[in-house]
Design a protein around this motif. Structure first.
Motif, PDB file in Angstrom:
ATOM      1  N   PRO A  38      -0.018  -4.113  -1.620  1.00 28.95           N
ATOM      2  CA  PRO A  38       0.632  -2.950  -2.240  1.00 28.95           C
ATOM      3  C   PRO A  38      -0.128  -2.511  -3.481  1.00 28.95           C
ATOM      4  O   PRO A  38      -0.871  -3.282  -4.096  1.00 28.95           O
ATOM      5  CB  PRO A  38       2.020  -3.481  -2.609  1.00 28.95           C
ATOM      6  CG  PRO A  38       2.230  -4.665  -1.737  1.00 28.95           C
ATOM      7  CD  PRO A  38       0.885  -5.257  -1.525  1.00 28.95           C
ATOM      8  N   HIS A  39       0.061  -1.267  -3.862  1.00 30.85           N
ATOM      9  CA  HIS A  39      -0.615  -0.710  -5.029  1.00 30.85           C
ATOM     10  C   HIS A  39      -0.198  -1.477  -6.284  1.00 30.85           C
ATOM     11  O   HIS A  39       0.921  -1.988  -6.383  1.00 30.85           O
ATOM     12  CB  HIS A  39      -0.282   0.772  -5.186  1.00 30.85           C
ATOM     13  CG  HIS A  39      -1.145   1.477  -6.186  1.00 30.85           C
ATOM     14  ND1 HIS A  39      -0.823   1.555  -7.526  1.00 30.85           N
ATOM     15  CD2 HIS A  39      -2.332   2.108  -6.048  1.00 30.85           C
ATOM     16  CE1 HIS A  39      -1.768   2.223  -8.164  1.00 30.85           C
ATOM     17  NE2 HIS A  39      -2.703   2.577  -7.289  1.00 30.85           N
TER      18      HIS A  39
ATOM     19  N   ASP B 274       4.984  -5.221   1.943  1.00 26.74           N
ATOM     20  CA  ASP B 274       5.327  -4.295   0.869  1.00 26.74           C
ATOM     21  C   ASP B 274       6.689  -4.582   0.245  1.00 26.74           C
ATOM     22  O   ASP B 274       6.821  -4.815  -0.962  1.00 26.74           O
ATOM     23  CB  ASP B 274       5.326  -2.857   1.404  1.00 26.74           C
ATOM     24  CG  ASP B 274       3.907  -2.309   1.509  1.00 26.74           C
ATOM     25  OD1 ASP B 274       2.990  -3.131   1.651  1.00 26.74           O
ATOM     26  OD2 ASP B 274       3.739  -1.086   1.445  1.00 26.74           O
ATOM     27  N   ASN B 275       7.720  -4.592   1.093  1.00 27.41           N
ATOM     28  CA  ASN B 275       9.079  -4.701   0.569  1.00 27.41           C
ATOM     29  C   ASN B 275       9.331  -6.053  -0.091  1.00 27.41           C
ATOM     30  O   ASN B 275      10.082  -6.152  -1.065  1.00 27.41           O
ATOM     31  CB  ASN B 275      10.096  -4.473   1.683  1.00 27.41           C
ATOM     32  CG  ASN B 275      10.099  -3.038   2.168  1.00 27.41           C
ATOM     33  OD1 ASN B 275       9.616  -2.149   1.461  1.00 27.41           O
ATOM     34  ND2 ASN B 275      10.618  -2.809   3.368  1.00 27.41           N
TER      35      ASN B 275
ATOM     36  N   THR C  34       7.382  -5.998  -3.537  1.00 26.08           N
ATOM     37  CA  THR C  34       7.956  -5.029  -4.479  1.00 26.08           C
ATOM     38  C   THR C  34       9.392  -5.367  -4.856  1.00 26.08           C
ATOM     39  O   THR C  34       9.923  -4.793  -5.808  1.00 26.08           O
ATOM     40  CB  THR C  34       7.893  -3.604  -3.898  1.00 26.08           C
ATOM     41  OG1 THR C  34       8.567  -3.585  -2.626  1.00 26.08           O
ATOM     42  CG2 THR C  34       6.444  -3.176  -3.702  1.00 26.08           C
TER      43      THR C  34
ATOM     44  N   ARG D 273       0.692  -5.390   7.437  1.00 24.68           N
ATOM     45  CA  ARG D 273       0.039  -4.336   6.652  1.00 24.68           C
ATOM     46  C   ARG D 273      -1.287  -4.914   6.194  1.00 24.68           C
ATOM     47  O   ARG D 273      -1.330  -6.010   5.657  1.00 24.68           O
ATOM     48  CB  ARG D 273       0.907  -3.956   5.457  1.00 24.68           C
ATOM     49  CG  ARG D 273       0.271  -2.883   4.591  1.00 24.68           C
ATOM     50  CD  ARG D 273       1.140  -2.577   3.381  1.00 24.68           C
ATOM     51  NE  ARG D 273       0.425  -1.711   2.451  1.00 24.68           N
ATOM     52  CZ  ARG D 273       0.521  -0.384   2.433  1.00 24.68           C
ATOM     53  NH1 ARG D 273       1.288   0.206   3.309  1.00 24.68           N
ATOM     54  NH2 ARG D 273      -0.149   0.330   1.549  1.00 24.68           N
TER      55      ARG D 273
ATOM     56  N   HIS E  28       6.092  -7.688   7.139  1.00 28.77           N
ATOM     57  CA  HIS E  28       5.855  -6.573   6.234  1.00 28.77           C
ATOM     58  C   HIS E  28       5.776  -7.103   4.816  1.00 28.77           C
ATOM     59  O   HIS E  28       6.720  -7.720   4.315  1.00 28.77           O
ATOM     60  CB  HIS E  28       6.994  -5.554   6.334  1.00 28.77           C
ATOM     61  CG  HIS E  28       6.926  -4.704   7.568  1.00 28.77           C
ATOM     62  ND1 HIS E  28       5.936  -3.792   7.779  1.00 28.77           N
ATOM     63  CD2 HIS E  28       7.734  -4.649   8.658  1.00 28.77           C
ATOM     64  CE1 HIS E  28       6.119  -3.194   8.952  1.00 28.77           C
ATOM     65  NE2 HIS E  28       7.212  -3.704   9.512  1.00 28.77           N
TER      66      HIS E  28
END
Length: 908
Positions: free
Chosen positions: A758-759, A731-732, A735, A754, A729
């Motif tokens: 990420p944005h 994202d985490n 971020t 994913r 993953h």
């Protein structure tokens, strides 16, 4: 009878323990006195050293030498005392037993410390009396050396090539290189004494875009005095995939010859010292009447003339003998260094013009002397008093020829602050023309205790980086590559400056280059502190027990370990050990290292090793541990009990279990590379609060949650890498850094489950360098990455599976370098107007479905465009003048075309 014997033994042991306690107390007091006295000696030496170098008074020089040797002797006594003290503190029952086994030896050792300290006191008294007796009592009262941190460091480390005065020569050589009427393979030789600028001229010609576009194959190889033919041949091949460990000189020669036959080649052989080199290499340069060229730079005119005489029908050699610079050219080069990035006509204040002209005249037109002296003057305040001191230091007109340059180099060395002299001399520990990692130098300086103390908010690594910057500003070294944070990444030193390093280091007994095993073994009193061995020896015949550093082998070649067998244990006070072995059958960690408890820097390149034993934990002073052993299977957890540990670089081996650090984590740890993921990520990683660089292998989704949680607690992390990651993953993990300001470099190897980044709102905004590989993204990553305001370096390899990619207008505002590779599905790439306005380097590799170069590339200010493994249609469209897409890249000065031959397409 037996009972009486036991009672007698207990009484004796009790007496010994009492005596040991008395001796230990007395020894501590004497060593503490010696530490204080050594501190005074070192402070005194800083001032005395400056006085010694300001004149030719042999009395002063000899006196300072004696004081320095006495300081060394005091340091040896302290380290010997600490060796005995640390050895007796081994834990457990075995340590308790060894304490009594060696108790008599320790009593003798402590007695020797007492005697040695008394000897130091006697010698100090004699030295003190001799100052007044011989009229040298005025030294050590003043010092011109700057305090650490007081030097104005310039914002840019890497200088552009300063080529002044050789424009006509460059034009002639350029014409000879691209002359289509001369189809023979010809040799162009650039000849001149050291420091005249041969390499600078050759680089300027080699990097000229018109020259590069005229050749299919280009190679630059530095030869130097201690050349190795196989290494030269590998340098010409350049691509590691073209060589193997089984290659001999014969097989390498065939590979080089076959490669060069495939096209028009330009090969530079830089710094050739003997005709024998050219005679050995000449046969690998085929002449197929296509205008190929070889450039040779050398100090000796007879190198090429002798080679030509020995050849039967060698093509003609074109000789370019470099001259000294004239007054106007010398003036321009000097001012470029003193006042960088300023207008030459107006930069020098009127009140300093007369001094500037004097200094320029005394360099006699020698470029290296002008550059180094200019670098020295750039560190001075712009006042008549400061510049007058420099002029006075030059002591009149410099002598002719090479001595002129040596005078300037000596002046620049003598002007260094005391702490920087040792740092500079350390460059003599590396091979000629070696590209030296900056972090290696700084860690070695730290291990040796060279770096000065500053305020508590400045780390020792930052102090080391400032020292490196100052040496670069003074033009004593050259920074050749920068890190992601604009600090120095790699540097090197001119061979004349290295010669001066070695000469000065020998005189001050700083280092010794060990040539062979028949050399006389020095006494401890006149032995060097560093021993450097680059050539193969049968047996090490060197018994200096006070040795502080041992370099055995180099970054590029290992030596047989058998020459050190049974020898390492002699050097009880070693702080630095770099050991590179070529033997593949060494499976056990050298056990003699166990006794080297003063080690602070340990770098082992022994590719047969299987295990790091538990006794590694005995090396309580270890700061840096680097292991390059491809077959390593086990690393003892005792490594993590070393409290001083600051930098650990382990081999990337999937067979090594994850570390088990327990509760006693090395809290000073700043670098951790090559460890495998495991439960320690959640339990231990958050405790490593000083970590700055972290690289982890085999990260999976099972670790993702713990990893993202732990990363949020590492506020000083500047570089983070995941290598060989399973599906994770993203994202985490990304971020986790969104609220941190230190992270500058992010490297992620592995499939991300994913399929998009990420944005931008949660992506770390301070990132300077990003490297994504095998990511498997299905949505265009540029939409997020182009919005990062600080991003300068971006590398994407097999990271995107989409067919279209867009770089939007105003995107990538700071990007300098972009590499995309193995985007196998990519068909269309759009670069909108005003995108990537700072981009200088672009590399596109193995994008087999990309049909054409982006239209918007015509607006990007590229200096370099590299292509590899691209389809024939793509390459044909950008052929110079004839390709329909040529107009998009015609402004790019450097476009190597040799890779086009993979598809049967030749340029020009």
């Amino acid at each position: 009878m037996a009972e009486a014997a036991v009672r007698f033994l207990v009484e004796k042991l009790g007496a010994l323990i009492v005596q040991e306690a008395i001796n230990l107390h007395e020894g501590r007091e004497q060593v503490e006195w010696l530490k204080r006295e050594m501190g005074r000696m070192q402070c005194f030496l800083k001032d005395a050293d400056a006085k010694k170098n300001n004149g030719d008074d042999e009395r002063v020089k000899n006196w300072v030498t004696e004081m320095r040797d006495l300081a060394f002797e005091a340091e040896d006594i302290i380290d010997t005392f600490m060796y005995v003290k640390l050895r007796r503190q081994q834990p457990g029952c075995m340590g308790f037993m060894k304490r009594f086994v060696f108790i008599f030896h320790e009593l003798v050792s402590r007695r020797k410390v007492h005697v040695d300290v008394q000897g130091i006191k006697t010698k100090l008294k004699e030295l003190s009396e001799s100052r007044a007796r011989y009229g040298i009592s005025n030294i050590g009262t003043t010092s011109q050396s700057r305090s650490p941190g007081g030097i104005p460091i310039l914002p840019e480390l890497i200088d552009d090539i300063d080529m002044v005065g050789f424009d006509d020569e460059k034009k002639k050589i350029g014409q000879e290189l691209v002359d289509t009427n001369d189809t023979n393979r010809s040799v162009i030789s650039i000849v001149g004494m050291g420091g005249l600028g041969k390499t600078t001229l050759a680089k300027s010609v080699y990097n000229d875009y018109k020259v590069k576009r005229s050749f299919d194959i280009l190679a630059w190889v530095t030869i130097s005095q201690q050349y190795i033919i196989p290494e030269i041949l590998k340098g010409i091949l350049s691509d590691k995939s073209e060589t193997s460990s089984e290659d001999t000189i014969q097989t390498l020669s065939i590979k080089v010859c076959e490669k060069l036959k495939k096209g028009k080649y330009l090969v530079v052989l830089d710094d050739v010292w003997t005709a024998a080199v050219w005679n050995e290499l000449r046969k690998v340069f085929p002449d197929v009447n296509n205008g190929s060229r070889v450039i040779v730079t050398t100090r000796f005119e007879n190198v090429i003339s002798i080679a030509d005489a020995l050849s039967i029908a060698d093509p003609t050699t074109k000789l370019h003998k470099l001259r000294y610079l004239n007054e106007k050219e010398s003036w321009e080069l000097f001012l470029r260094k003193v006042f960088p990035r300023q207008d030459i006509e107006t930069c020098c204040p009127a009140c300093l013009l007369d001094y500037a002209h004097l200094l320029v005249q005394r360099c006699g037109g020698l470029p290296l002397a002008l550059v180094v002296l200019g670098g020295l003057v750039s560190t001075k305040r712009q006042t008549r008093d400061e510049w007058h001191k420099v002029v006075d230091s030059t002591k009149g007109q410099f002598v002719e020829s090479g001595e002129r340059c040596l005078e300037v180099l000596a002046l620049s060395y003598n002007d260094l602050p005391y702490y920087l002299k040792s740092c500079f001399l350390y460059f003599g520990c590396f091979k000629e023309d070696e590209e030296i990692p900056a972090k290696t130098l700084i860690r070695l300086w730290l291990a040796e205790g060279f770096l000065p103390k500053k305020n508590s908010t400045t780390t020792e690594e930052e102090i080391g980086s400032d020292c490196l910057k100052e040496l670069a500003q003074r033009c004593l070294i050259q920074v050749i590559e920068l890190e992601y944070d604009d600090s120095a990444k790699r540097c090197r030193i001119h061979d004349l400056l290295r010669d001066m390093c070695i000469s000065e280091a020998r005189e001050s007994r700083f280092l010794k280059l060990y040539k062979n095993d028949t050399e006389d073994c020095p006494t401890t009193a006149n032995a060097a502190r560093q021993l450097i061995i680059f050539n193969e020896i049968e047996t090490l015949n060197y018994s200096n027990s006070k040795l502080r550093g041992l370099f055995y082998g180099s970054t590029y070649n290992g030596l047989p370990f058998r020459a050190l067998k049974g020898q390492l244990g002699i050097f009880k006070l070693l702080r630095v050990l770099l050991l590179s072995s070529s033997e593949l059958d060494i499976s056990e960690f050298p056990s003699e290292i166990k006794s080297l408890i003063h080690l602070r820097y340990l770098d082992l390149k022994i590719f047969g090793l299987k295990e790091v034993p538990s006794w590694i934990g005995h090396l309580r002073n270890l700061q840096t541990f680097i292991l390059s052993c491809g077959g390593i299977e086990k690393i003892s957890d005792s490594l993590w009990t070393i409290g001083n540990l600051g930098h650990v670089e382990l081999p990337y081996s999937s067979s090594v279990p994850p570390p088990n650090m327990g509760n006693n984590v090395p809290k000073n740890l700043q670098t951790l590379e090559g460890v495998n993921a495991g439960s320690w990520i959640g339990s231990t990683l958050p405790k490593l609060e000083n970590l700055c660089e972290l690289s982890i292998r085999k990260v999976s989704n099972d670790h993702a949650g713990a990893l993202s949680s732990s990363l949020q607690k590492l506020g000083r992390l500047a570089s983070f890498s995941i290598v060989d990651g399973d599906e994770i993953h993203l994202d985490n993990i990304i971020t986790a850094f969104s609220n941190q300001h230190c992270l500058k470099k992010l490297v992620l190897f592995g499939i991300l489950n994913r399929k998009q980044l990420p944005h931008n709102d949660v992506f770390p905004q301070q990132l300077v360098e990003i490297y994504l590989s095998f990511s498997g993204l299905e949505q265009d990553p540029m939409a997020t990455l182009e919005k990062l305001p600080c991003l300068k370096y971006l590398r994407l390899i097999d990271a995107y599976r989409g067919k279209q990619m867009i770089c939007s207008a105003t995107g990538f505002p700071q990007l300098l370098s972009l590499e995309i590779g193995a985007f196998h599905a990519l068909e269309e790439w759009t670069i909108e107007e005003n995108a990537m306005l700072c981009l200088k380097s672009l590399e596109i590799d193995f994008c087999k479905n990309l049909k054409m170069i982006p239209e918007g590339l015509k607006n990007v200010p590229l200096d370099l465009l590299q292509l590899g493994g691209m389809p024939k249609e793509f390459v044909t469209r950008i052929e110079e003048n004839t390709g329909e897409d040529w107009y998009k890249i015609q402004h790019v000065p450097n476009i190597p075309f040799n890779l086009h031959m993979y598809y049967g397409v030749r340029h020009g």
